[in-house]
Design a protein around this motif. Structure first.
Motif, PDB file in Angstrom:
ATOM      1  N   SER A  60     -13.132   7.649  -1.923  1.00 39.70           N
ATOM      2  CA  SER A  60     -12.836   9.258  -1.464  1.00 39.70           C
ATOM      3  C   SER A  60     -11.103   9.475  -1.853  1.00 39.70           C
ATOM      4  CB  SER A  60     -12.947   9.602  -0.263  1.00 39.70           C
ATOM      5  OG  SER A  60     -14.252   9.235   0.767  1.00 39.70           O
TER       6      SER A  60
ATOM      7  N   ALA B 173      -9.577  13.124   1.573  1.00 39.24           N
ATOM      8  CA  ALA B 173      -8.876  12.167   2.175  1.00 39.24           C
ATOM      9  C   ALA B 173      -7.656  13.193   1.436  1.00 39.24           C
ATOM     10  CB  ALA B 173      -8.724  10.507   1.099  1.00 39.24           C
TER      11      ALA B 173
ATOM     12  N   GLY C 140      -0.211   4.271   0.509  1.00 39.22           N
ATOM     13  CA  GLY C 140      -0.116   3.410  -0.560  1.00 39.22           C
ATOM     14  C   GLY C 140      -1.460   1.554   0.540  1.00 39.22           C
TER      15      GLY C 140
ATOM     16  N   GLU D  75       6.267   3.562  -3.950  1.00 40.76           N
ATOM     17  CA  GLU D  75       5.796   2.280  -4.846  1.00 40.76           C
ATOM     18  C   GLU D  75       5.860   0.973  -5.473  1.00 40.76           C
ATOM     19  OE1 GLU D  75       2.245   1.878  -6.010  1.00 40.76           O
ATOM     20  OE2 GLU D  75       1.691   3.560  -5.634  1.00 40.76           O
ATOM     21  N   ILE D  76       4.531   0.355  -5.251  1.00 35.94           N
ATOM     22  CA  ILE D  76       5.598  -1.279  -5.680  1.00 35.94           C
ATOM     23  C   ILE D  76       5.699  -0.654  -7.284  1.00 35.94           C
ATOM     24  CG2 ILE D  76       3.882  -2.822  -4.125  1.00 35.94           C
ATOM     25  CD1 ILE D  76       1.311  -2.903  -6.578  1.00 35.94           C
TER      26      ILE D  76
ATOM     27  N   MET E  10      -5.378   8.901  10.907  1.00 37.79           N
ATOM     28  CA  MET E  10      -6.214   9.808  10.505  1.00 37.79           C
ATOM     29  C   MET E  10      -7.647  10.015  10.556  1.00 37.79           C
ATOM     30  SD  MET E  10      -5.638  11.653   6.579  1.00 37.79           S
ATOM     31  CE  MET E  10      -7.276  10.908   5.986  1.00 37.79           C
TER      32      MET E  10
ATOM     33  N   ALA F  29       0.665   6.466  -6.520  1.00 34.23           N
ATOM     34  CA  ALA F  29       0.831   6.785  -8.101  1.00 34.23           C
ATOM     35  C   ALA F  29      -0.966   6.261  -7.884  1.00 34.23           C
ATOM     36  CB  ALA F  29       1.504   5.344  -8.649  1.00 34.23           C
TER      37      ALA F  29
ATOM     38  N   ARG G 116      -4.639  -1.654  -0.504  1.00 37.00           N
ATOM     39  CA  ARG G 116      -5.800  -1.644  -0.675  1.00 37.00           C
ATOM     40  C   ARG G 116      -7.003  -1.156  -0.261  1.00 37.00           C
ATOM     41  NH1 ARG G 116      -8.263  -7.469  -1.475  1.00 37.00           N
ATOM     42  NH2 ARG G 116     -10.501  -6.296  -2.246  1.00 37.00           N
ATOM     43  N   PRO G 117      -7.322  -0.518  -1.352  1.00 35.06           N
ATOM     44  CA  PRO G 117      -8.595   0.240  -0.814  1.00 35.06           C
ATOM     45  C   PRO G 117     -10.100  -0.508  -1.020  1.00 35.06           C
ATOM     46  CG  PRO G 117      -8.277   1.442  -2.886  1.00 35.06           C
ATOM     47  CD  PRO G 117      -7.319   0.438  -2.618  1.00 35.06           C
ATOM     48  N   ARG G 118     -11.318  -0.523  -0.060  1.00 31.62           N
ATOM     49  CA  ARG G 118     -12.128  -1.409   0.043  1.00 31.62           C
ATOM     50  C   ARG G 118     -13.238  -0.528  -0.854  1.00 31.62           C
ATOM     51  NH1 ARG G 118     -16.543  -0.254   4.335  1.00 31.62           N
ATOM     52  NH2 ARG G 118     -16.653   2.594   4.591  1.00 31.62           N
TER      53      ARG G 118
ATOM     54  N   ASN H   3      -3.387  -5.945   4.252  1.00 28.85           N
ATOM     55  CA  ASN H   3      -3.130  -4.384   4.196  1.00 28.85           C
ATOM     56  C   ASN H   3      -1.775  -4.370   5.357  1.00 28.85           C
ATOM     57  OD1 ASN H   3      -3.880  -2.713   2.100  1.00 28.85           O
ATOM     58  ND2 ASN H   3      -5.422  -2.442   3.206  1.00 28.85           N
TER      59      ASN H   3
HETATM   60  N1  LIG Z   1      -8.053   7.261   6.880  1.00 26.52           N
HETATM   61  C1  LIG Z   1      -8.953   7.521   5.845  1.00 26.52           C
HETATM   62  O1  LIG Z   1      -9.760   8.961   6.096  1.00 26.52           O
HETATM   63  C2  LIG Z   1      -8.944   7.422   4.242  1.00 26.52           C
HETATM   64  C3  LIG Z   1      -8.403   6.361   4.101  1.00 26.52           C
HETATM   65  N2  LIG Z   1      -8.125   5.428   2.627  1.00 26.52           N
HETATM   66  C4  LIG Z   1      -7.319   4.363   2.311  1.00 26.52           C
HETATM   67  O2  LIG Z   1      -6.299   5.054   1.727  1.00 26.52           O
HETATM   68  C5  LIG Z   1      -5.425   3.596   1.022  1.00 26.52           C
HETATM   69  C6  LIG Z   1      -4.764   4.431  -0.920  1.00 26.52           C
HETATM   70  O3  LIG Z   1      -6.339   4.814  -1.505  1.00 26.52           O
HETATM   71  P1  LIG Z   1      -6.328   4.917  -2.689  1.00 26.52           P
HETATM   72  O4  LIG Z   1      -5.322   6.130  -2.898  1.00 26.52           O
HETATM   73  O5  LIG Z   1      -8.158   5.054  -3.428  1.00 26.52           O
HETATM   74  O6  LIG Z   1      -5.631   3.990  -3.667  1.00 26.52           O
HETATM   75  P2  LIG Z   1      -5.298   3.141  -4.640  1.00 26.52           P
HETATM   76  O7  LIG Z   1      -5.654   1.959  -4.709  1.00 26.52           O
HETATM   77  O8  LIG Z   1      -6.041   4.740  -5.750  1.00 26.52           O
HETATM   78  O9  LIG Z   1      -3.753   3.468  -4.144  1.00 26.52           O
HETATM   79  C7  LIG Z   1      -3.284   2.657  -3.589  1.00 26.52           C
HETATM   80  C8  LIG Z   1      -1.622   2.878  -4.549  1.00 26.52           C
HETATM   81  O10 LIG Z   1      -0.661   1.957  -3.295  1.00 26.52           O
HETATM   82  C9  LIG Z   1       0.061   0.825  -3.976  1.00 26.52           C
HETATM   83  N3  LIG Z   1       0.404   0.138  -2.836  1.00 26.52           N
HETATM   84  C10 LIG Z   1       0.046  -0.993  -2.668  1.00 26.52           C
HETATM   85  N4  LIG Z   1       1.395  -1.222  -1.984  1.00 26.52           N
HETATM   86  C11 LIG Z   1       1.940  -0.650  -1.192  1.00 26.52           C
HETATM   87  C12 LIG Z   1       2.680  -0.215  -0.868  1.00 26.52           C
HETATM   88  N5  LIG Z   1       3.063  -1.734   0.008  1.00 26.52           N
HETATM   89  N6  LIG Z   1       4.528   0.173  -0.860  1.00 26.52           N
HETATM   90  C13 LIG Z   1       3.720   1.738  -1.425  1.00 26.52           C
HETATM   91  N7  LIG Z   1       2.935   1.828  -2.395  1.00 26.52           N
HETATM   92  C14 LIG Z   1       1.860   0.722  -2.192  1.00 26.52           C
HETATM   93  C15 LIG Z   1      -0.077   0.682  -4.915  1.00 26.52           C
HETATM   94  O11 LIG Z   1       0.523   0.334  -5.969  1.00 26.52           O
HETATM   95  C16 LIG Z   1      -1.873   2.125  -5.055  1.00 26.52           C
HETATM   96  O12 LIG Z   1      -0.854   2.867  -6.259  1.00 26.52           O
HETATM   97  C17 LIG Z   1      -6.980   3.023   1.295  1.00 26.52           C
HETATM   98  O13 LIG Z   1      -6.155   2.122   1.812  1.00 26.52           O
HETATM   99  C18 LIG Z   1      -8.169   3.549   1.332  1.00 26.52           C
HETATM  100  O14 LIG Z   1      -8.674   2.403   2.248  1.00 26.52           O
HETATM  101  C19 LIG Z   1      -9.700   7.218   1.626  1.00 26.52           C
HETATM  102  C20 LIG Z   1      -9.849   7.601   1.752  1.00 26.52           C
HETATM  103  C21 LIG Z   1      -9.531   8.280   3.132  1.00 26.52           C
END
Ligand SMILES: NC(=O)C1=CN([C@@H]2O[C@H](COP(=O)(O)OP(=O)(O)OC[C@H]3O[C@@H](n4cnc5c(N)ncnc54)[C@H](O)[C@@H]3O)[C@@H](O)[C@H]2O)C=CC1
Ligand SMILES: O=C([O-])CC(=O)C(=O)O
Length: 329
Positions: free
Chosen positions: A239, A243, A89, A43-44, A156, A14, A91-93, A106
């Motif tokens: 991003s 991403a 899933g 999802e949570i 990634m 989500a 927490r993003p920074r 995380n």
């Molecule tokens: N490796 C890479 O190149 C990149 C990594 N990221 C990372 O990706 C992650 C997600 O980013 P966004 O989608 O923007 O964040 P977001 O906050 O929009 O979505 C994260 C989702 O994960 C869910 N979630 C949290 N704990 C969970 C769990 N235990 N099980 C299942 N779902 C859970 C949340 O409810 C939320 O819906 C972040 O850690 C971000 O830093 C983002 C961009 C690039």
């Protein structure tokens, strides 16, 4: 549809990356235009309703390759029979944080998910960790899955790879389609090292074509390494579409192979190559074929590169120590 659907599990379904990712998976861009997929969304509890909304929209696309969608907050169900797992899933920074600041927040997510993968995923499971800090989160998940071959856990750095391609393309006026053999080494963090010494632009050595070490050290490397922060600054959020695009690229390449004469960058468990301590999940140049990958061997590493690879690897070692201290591995 005659083939058995491939089970693809996406965590954080989500979230913003999830929203950009799921439609591309369901349309066939992840695995191929002839491969049906069954989606499992984890999802949570607070995220379930929004995930249901996304699933409604997926239904409304009537994707011919999408054979079903299941939504759950139970990792054991989400990973049951999973062939591909995209661990997004987390927490993003936000502004002012480094990705390493997220370790504790995380880390706790990836240990139970690794165990659920260990206990329930299909034998051919391939795991991509996107959630930050991606390399060390992958290490945590892998450590919790002793029955799964370690090399199936990857992190990634393809977004960094794509960012580097784009920056080099702009600087040299060469289309990205004519750039090959670029490498991201190390951690998906500000210490990462985008290496153009082995890269080619339109058949010529990229470092020679650029011939500007100042640009390399002071513009290219920091621009690529700090692009995530620049996006947060500009968008007010990290991003997401790029991403998701990189996650699609990572799995598509792993499953379908790298083009002849080229390679890609993936965070993979080190086998000791290039002096990276065994077991650390570090980005390397890799070729993929037949659903497996290999670290490219025999590249000469000059002094400029050595210092930068070592600095990023040192950070990975420190992260490993930190999660050891937290009892996460
Ligand atoms: N490796 C890479 O190149 C990149 C990594 N990221 C990372 O990706 C992650 C997600 O980013 P966004 O989608 O923007 O964040 P977001 O906050 O929009 O979505 C994260 C989702 O994960 C869910 N979630 C949290 N704990 C969970 C769990 N235990 N099980 C299942 N779902 C859970 C949340 O409810 C939320 O819906 C972040 O850690 C971000 O830093 C983002 C961009 C690039
Ligand atoms: O920078 C962030 O926190 C998100 C991310 O990993 C990236 O965009 O590379």
């Amino acid at each position: 549809m005659t083939r058995t659907p491939v089970n693809v599990t996406v965590t954080g379904a989500a979230g913003q990356i999830g929203y950009a990712l799921l439609f591309r998976i369901a349309s066939g861009q992840l695995l191929g235009a002839d491969v049906p997929v069954a989606l499992r969304l984890l999802e949570i509890p607070q995220g379930l309703k929004a995930a249901e909304g996304t699933a409604m929209e997926l239904d409304d696309c009537a994707f011919p390759l999408l054979s079903g969608i299941e939504i759950t907050d139970d990792p054991n169900k989400a990973f049951d029979g999973a062939n591909v797992a995209l661990l997004v899933g987390a927490r993003p920074r936000t502004k002012g944080m480094e990705r390493g600041d997220l370790l504790e927040a995380n880390g706790g997510i990836f240990k139970p998910q690794g165990k659920a993968i260990n206990d329930h995923a299909a034998d051919d499971i391939k795991v991509l960790v996107v959630g930050n800090p991606a390399n060390t989160n992958a290490l945590i998940a892998q450590a919790a899955a002793p029955d799964v071959p370690a090399e199936r856990f990857t992190a990634m750095t393809r977004l960094d790879h794509n960012r580097a391609l784009s920056q080099l393309s702009k600087r040299t006026g060469t289309p990205v389609s004519e750039i090959r053999r670029l490498t991201i080494w190390g951690n998906h963090s500000a210490t990462q090292y985008p290496d153009i010494f082995h890269a080619e632009v339109a058949g010529k050595n990229a470092a020679e074509a650029v011939n500007d070490e100042k640009w390399l050290a002071e513009e290219f490397i920091p621009t690529v390494a700090k692009r995530g922060a620049a996006i947060i600054e500009a968008r007010g959020a990290s991003s997401a579409a790029s991403a998701a695009n990189a996650a699609v690229d990572h799995i598509h390449t792993w499953v379908n192979g790298t083009p002849e004469g080229d390679w890609t960058s993936m965070g993979v468990p080190s086998d000791g190559s290039y002096g990276v301590p065994e077991g650390l999940i570090s980005s390397f140049p890799v070729t993929c074929s037949g659903g497996t990958y290999e670290i490219v061997q025999g590249l000469e590493i000059n002094e400029f590169s050595r210092a930068r690879i070592d600095a990023s690897v040192k950070e990975l070692e420190e992260e490993r120590e930190a999660v050891r201290g937290l009892g996460l591995i």
